[in-house]
Design a protein around this motif. Structure first.
Motif, short mmCIF file in Angstrom:
data_model
loop_
_atom_site.label_atom_id
_atom_site.label_comp_id
_atom_site.label_asym_id
_atom_site.label_seq_id
_atom_site.Cartn_x
_atom_site.Cartn_y
_atom_site.Cartn_z
N THR A 22 -9.07 8.91 -3.79
CA THR A 22 -8.25 8.52 -2.45
C THR A 22 -9.08 7.38 -1.68
N GLU A 23 -10.43 8.06 -1.70
CA GLU A 23 -11.54 7.06 -1.20
C GLU A 23 -12.78 7.50 -1.99
N HIS A 24 -13.82 6.18 -1.73
CA HIS A 24 -14.97 6.33 -2.67
C HIS A 24 -15.94 7.46 -2.06
N GLU A 68 -18.89 9.33 -0.53
CA GLU A 68 -20.16 9.08 0.11
C GLU A 68 -21.46 8.90 -0.73
N TYR A 120 -12.45 8.14 -12.02
CA TYR A 120 -11.85 6.71 -11.55
C TYR A 120 -11.11 6.24 -12.84
N VAL A 168 -14.21 15.45 -3.44
CA VAL A 168 -13.41 14.22 -3.59
C VAL A 168 -11.97 14.80 -3.32
N GLU A 169 -11.14 13.84 -2.89
CA GLU A 169 -9.89 13.92 -2.85
C GLU A 169 -9.13 12.89 -4.09
N CYS A 170 -8.36 13.34 -4.70
CA CYS A 170 -7.95 12.48 -5.98
C CYS A 170 -6.63 12.78 -6.67
N GLN A 204 1.08 4.10 -2.67
CA GLN A 204 0.97 5.80 -2.44
C GLN A 204 2.46 6.41 -2.96
N ASP A 241 0.79 -1.35 0.09
CA ASP A 241 0.13 0.06 0.07
C ASP A 241 0.96 1.08 0.06
#
Ligand SMILES: Nc1nc2c(ncn2[C@@H]2O[C@H](COP(=O)(O)OP(=O)(O)OP(=O)(O)O)[C@@H](O)[C@H]2O)c(=O)[nH]1
Ligand SMILES: [Mg+2]
Length: 464
Positions: free
Chosen positions: A420-422, A424, A414, A435-437, A380, A376
């Motif tokens: 970084t996370e899906h 809500e 995507y 969104v953090e991306c 990153q 992981d």
């Protein structure tokens, strides 16, 4: 063609080289060999032989400097030759039909040694050629190996022709002047036609690479000594199955795969390095190799379970090969990854890291594909190096004709980058979604042009 001339007995000497037929797939498994060396450490050479299934029944060492004519001392060779000639059924060398010499020999030395021993003789180049022949799985790899074999055979043939021309004693009765010359011409012609085929492969490869670059994909190359764990890491990061094996030079071709969850990030697995790989041999693989080395970020792998001096030696080999292949301004940014750390305790890990630092290389990352440790973090770090820090994006719901639902924007994110996370639950009617991306500036720009008003960059890392 060699015409009506009988094809002389070159293959014996050339390690059943390319001269016999188009398709040499001789198995050497179960053969027994004697190994002659002037060096103390033959472990890697023996491992190469073992990979082919060859058993080394005895290692004969002779110190001192190499003899320019025969590498080993003449007297020593003659006693080995006598021993081979006079052995009986109960002799430990009874089934030996191969002599390995732990060196890269000059053609002249190879021929001279064979004259004395009269059994098949392989030096380091021959051994590697056999190994590559056995492992070459793709058409391109087979072409490359065959070119390398023929190039090696050609050196020996030239030596034989030279001997005939200068009237030196001949160890090979079968080939007269015309015999060797004829074979040499055949070999030259075949090399020329194979090179043409190889250039086609290489240009197809270049074209694919160009297409990938055009599509905005970034590539991460994997490089390292043979058996370092490149294919394992490639499989772990891409989810794509490739051949992983505890043998040297399992991989001879290049495989490209997408890093999981990062569709626009391509990983490239390829052939490994080895100390003193003859440049002819590596040159044949140059196009394949460059596909991995010409990348946006290189992962330089080292097997952490090697001893520290071995880790340093192997990394130095990689550094040297890189330096020979690329100018300093072409060389990609790189990360050092110590693999197989599941096999190490804390103290050994510290020593392995220290070895990397001693070479003046950056702090290594630790990874294991067996336990998944470090993977992981590695992902990153790769994303950070290529895309900078993740960006904070604000996605606005549709307000005008032509706008798309927020869910569609997320789907596009995507595709172009990696959130970084899906996010809500998305309420498409009203809410702005943050969104953090990870996404590169060019891809973000494209998205913003495609959806004016809808994609807002709140904080875009350090790239401004
Ligand atoms: N314990 C352990 N073994 C590993 C790990 N990664 C790879 N190996 C083993 O190391 C051996 C070599 O792995 P590969 O991935 O084939 O190495 P490579 O660098 O692609 O090798 P070549 O293609 O032959 O140059 C295999 O037996 C793997 O199972 C790891 O993280 N831990
Ligand atoms: Mg491999």
């Amino acid at each position: 063609m060699a015409g009506a001339e009988p094809v002389p007995d070159v293959p014996l000497l050339a390690g059943s080289g390319g001269l016999i037929s188009d398709d040499v797939t001789l198995s050497h498994a179960g053969r027994r060999a004697v190994l002659l060396t002037r060096d103390a450490d033959t472990a890697e050479f023996e491992a190469l032989a073992a990979t082919l299934g060859i058993e080394v029944v005895e290692v004969l060492r002779q110190s001192g400097s190499p003899d320019p004519r025969t590498h080993m001392g003449r007297g020593r060779l003659e006693s080995v030759g006598d021993e081979l000639a006079s052995r009986r059924g109960d002799h430990p060398w009874a089934d030996v039909d191969l002599v390995l010499v732990h060196a890269t020999l000059l053609p002249r030395q190879l021929v001279n040694i064979h004259d004395v021993l009269t059994v098949e003789v392989w030096d380091r180049v021959r051994l590697l050629l056999e190994l590559f022949t056995k492992h070459a799985a793709s058409v391109e790899a087979r072409t490359q190996v065959r070119i390398a074999r023929l190039a090696a055979d050609r050196l020996v043939l030239r030596e034989l022709v030279r001997r005939v021309t200068t009237g030196e004693r001949l160890g090979y009765g079968a080939g007269g002047r015309h015999g060797w010359r004829g074979v040499l011409e055949t070999v030259n012609r075949e090399i020329t036609s194979l090179r043409r085929r190889q250039r086609r492969h290489a240009s197809a490869r270049r074209e694919r690479r160009r297409q990938r670059a055009k599509s905005g994909a970034l590539t991460v190359g994997l490089a390292g000594y043979t058996n370092a764990g490149k294919s394992s890491l490639f499989a772990a990061l891409s989810g794509k199955q490739v051949l992983v094996d505890d043998r040297l030079f399992s991989t001879l071709e290049t495989t490209v795969g997408r890093m999981q969850a990062s569709p626009r990030l391509l990983l490239v697995d390829t052939i490994g390095f080895i100390d003193q790989l003859p440049s002819d041999l590596l040159d044949a693989f140059s196009a394949t190799l460059m596909e991995s080395l010409e990348c946006d970020l290189l992962l330089l792998l080292a097997d952490a379970s090697d001893s520290p001096p071995e880790i340093r030696r192997r990394l130095e080999t990689c550094q040297r090969e890189l330096a020979e292949r690329m100018d300093i301004d072409e060389r990609p940014a790189y990360l050092v990854v110590l693999t197989k750390v599941d096999l190490l305790d804390d103290a050994a890990r510290a020593r392995a890291r220290e070895s990397v630092l001693e070479l003046g290389m950056p702090e290594a990352l630790l990874a294991s594909t067996v336990t998944g440790e470090g993977l992981d973090e590695l992902r990153q770090v790769i994303l950070n190096r290529l895309h900078g820090a993740p960006r904070q994006l604000r996605l606005h719901p549709p307000t005008e004709e032509g706008d798309v639902p927020v869910a569609a924007l997320i789907a596009e994110l995507y595709e172009r980058g990696l959130p970084t996370e899906h996010p809500e639950q998305v309420n498409d009617g009203v809410e702005v979604v943050e969104v953090e991306c990870w996404i590169d500036a060019a891809s973000l720009g494209r998205m913003q042009r495609a959806h004016p008003r809808q994609v807002e960059s709140v904080y875009d890392g350090e790239q401004g």
